[in-house]
Design a protein around this motif. Structure first.
Motif, PDB file in Angstrom:
ATOM      1  N   PRO A  64       8.079  30.840 135.199  1.00  0.00           N
ATOM      2  CA  PRO A  64       7.473  30.147 136.417  1.00  0.00           C
ATOM      3  C   PRO A  64       8.284  29.713 137.676  1.00  0.00           C
ATOM      4  N   TYR A  65       7.892  29.857 138.753  1.00  0.00           N
ATOM      5  CA  TYR A  65       9.008  29.560 139.871  1.00  0.00           C
ATOM      6  C   TYR A  65       8.029  28.497 140.784  1.00  0.00           C
ATOM      7  N   VAL A 191      -1.494  29.103 124.427  1.00  0.00           N
ATOM      8  CA  VAL A 191      -1.660  30.438 123.785  1.00  0.00           C
ATOM      9  C   VAL A 191      -2.538  30.382 122.496  1.00  0.00           C
ATOM     10  N   ARG A 192      -3.267  31.551 122.231  1.00  0.00           N
ATOM     11  CA  ARG A 192      -4.143  31.390 121.050  1.00  0.00           C
ATOM     12  C   ARG A 192      -4.344  32.480 120.306  1.00  0.00           C
ATOM     13  N   GLY A 193      -4.765  32.257 119.122  1.00  0.00           N
ATOM     14  CA  GLY A 193      -4.807  33.551 118.200  1.00  0.00           C
ATOM     15  C   GLY A 193      -3.548  34.075 117.996  1.00  0.00           C
ATOM     16  N   LEU A 194      -3.524  35.353 117.314  1.00  0.00           N
ATOM     17  CA  LEU A 194      -2.236  35.817 116.978  1.00  0.00           C
ATOM     18  C   LEU A 194      -1.031  35.715 117.756  1.00  0.00           C
ATOM     19  N   ALA A 195      -1.108  35.699 119.040  1.00  0.00           N
ATOM     20  CA  ALA A 195       0.086  35.383 120.017  1.00  0.00           C
ATOM     21  C   ALA A 195       0.440  34.194 119.776  1.00  0.00           C
ATOM     22  N   ALA A 196      -0.222  33.021 119.391  1.00  0.00           N
ATOM     23  CA  ALA A 196       0.499  31.869 119.093  1.00  0.00           C
ATOM     24  C   ALA A 196       1.448  31.835 118.135  1.00  0.00           C
ATOM     25  N   LEU A 205       2.470  38.289 127.692  1.00  0.00           N
ATOM     26  CA  LEU A 205       2.141  36.788 128.452  1.00  0.00           C
ATOM     27  C   LEU A 205       3.460  36.263 129.093  1.00  0.00           C
ATOM     28  N   LEU A 206       4.696  36.520 128.284  1.00  0.00           N
ATOM     29  CA  LEU A 206       5.664  35.652 128.802  1.00  0.00           C
ATOM     30  C   LEU A 206       6.148  36.620 130.207  1.00  0.00           C
ATOM     31  N   GLU A 207       5.861  37.718 129.943  1.00  0.00           N
ATOM     32  CA  GLU A 207       6.022  38.753 131.350  1.00  0.00           C
ATOM     33  C   GLU A 207       5.322  38.028 132.494  1.00  0.00           C
ATOM     34  N   LEU A 212       5.361  34.462 137.596  1.00  0.00           N
ATOM     35  CA  LEU A 212       4.411  33.645 138.256  1.00  0.00           C
ATOM     36  C   LEU A 212       5.034  32.407 139.061  1.00  0.00           C
ATOM     37  N   GLU A 213       4.197  32.157 140.241  1.00  0.00           N
ATOM     38  CA  GLU A 213       4.606  30.957 141.020  1.00  0.00           C
ATOM     39  C   GLU A 213       3.617  29.904 140.939  1.00  0.00           C
TER      40      GLU A 213
END
Length: 243
Positions: A64-65, A191-196, A205-207, A212-213
């Protein structure tokens, strides 16, 4: 073009204060699924195109910027304190209290989901270090197992519901908490669920986070104060039409 199709709308029974926003109590936010927004195809960049652009400029700093520091040509859905990069297929949920104050946004990318809230921070930084242990204690009290671990933004918290415990019985999911600090702001990520627990599942999500700003603004704010998320007028009208 509709960002918000007519859908269910649910709210949290809480205020918009620091505690109501869940800075030190994230479980109050992870239960809500309000009306959904979509990033339209004609306004978005595909993950493949974004990855290719990232590879070409691999020496560039990732987000994030801070406001205005993202790469030239970046395009966003402007939500006030949080500007979300236009990536194909994202779904965005505003998480509101009963007074329709927006406390967070939830982003769904494929099967992965995360909630984002931005808070004011002292100029010297260090807010994540101050609250990380408090968050861990809160989650322990709700019968989660806590595992500190390294992450792309510094030390993170992985919280797993204790088998046969209260949280597991209530259908709680694993949580991964990140704190990202910028210039006088903290972005709290859940982050929740499998991605956690699965790194591959959270790549989309990382993308989003890397593009993001966060807009801190120039107003004087108390450290930990929620930075306002504001929906564009067109989006507000569509939400009202869908109620």
């Amino acid at each position: 073009m509709k960002f918000f199709p007519p859908r269910r709308k649910r709210v949290l029974q809480s205020d918009s204060s620091q505690e109501g926003a869940g800075l030190r109590n994230p479980s109050r936010l992870v239960e809500s699924f309000p009306a959904v927004a979509f990033i339209p195809q004609d306004q978005a960049v595909s993950p493949a195109d974004r990855s290719a652009a990232s590879s070409e400029g691999s020496s560039e700093k990732l987000g994030p910027y801070n406001e205005g520091e993202s790469p030239e040509g970046s395009e966003f859905l402007d939500l006030g304190a949080i500007r979300v990069p236009l990536i194909t297929g994202l779904q965005i949920f505003p998480v509101q209290d009963e007074h329709e104050h927006i406390l967070a946004i939830e982003i769904v990318a494929g099967t992965a989901q995360m909630q984002l809230s931005a808070f004011a921070m002292q100029r010297s930084g260090g807010l994540w270090d101050q609250i990380r242990e408090e968050l861990a204690e809160q989650l322990k009290s709700q019968e989660y197992q806590i595992f500190p671990l390294p992450g792309p933004f510094g030390e993170a918290i992985l919280a797993r519901p204790i088998p046969e415990g209260r949280s597991a019985g209530e259908g709680a999911l694993p949580l991964l908490l990140w704190g990202v600090e910028g210039q006088r702001w903290l972005l709290r990520v859940i982050v929740r669920g499998l991605a956690a627990e699965d790194e591959n599942s959270r790549q989309q999500l990382l993308e989003v986070l890397h593009g993001l700003e966060v807009v801190r603004g120039t107003e004087a704010r108390v450290p930990g104060e929620l930075l306002p998320i504001v929906l564009p007028q067109q989006v507000r009208e569509q939400l009202e039409a869908g109620e």
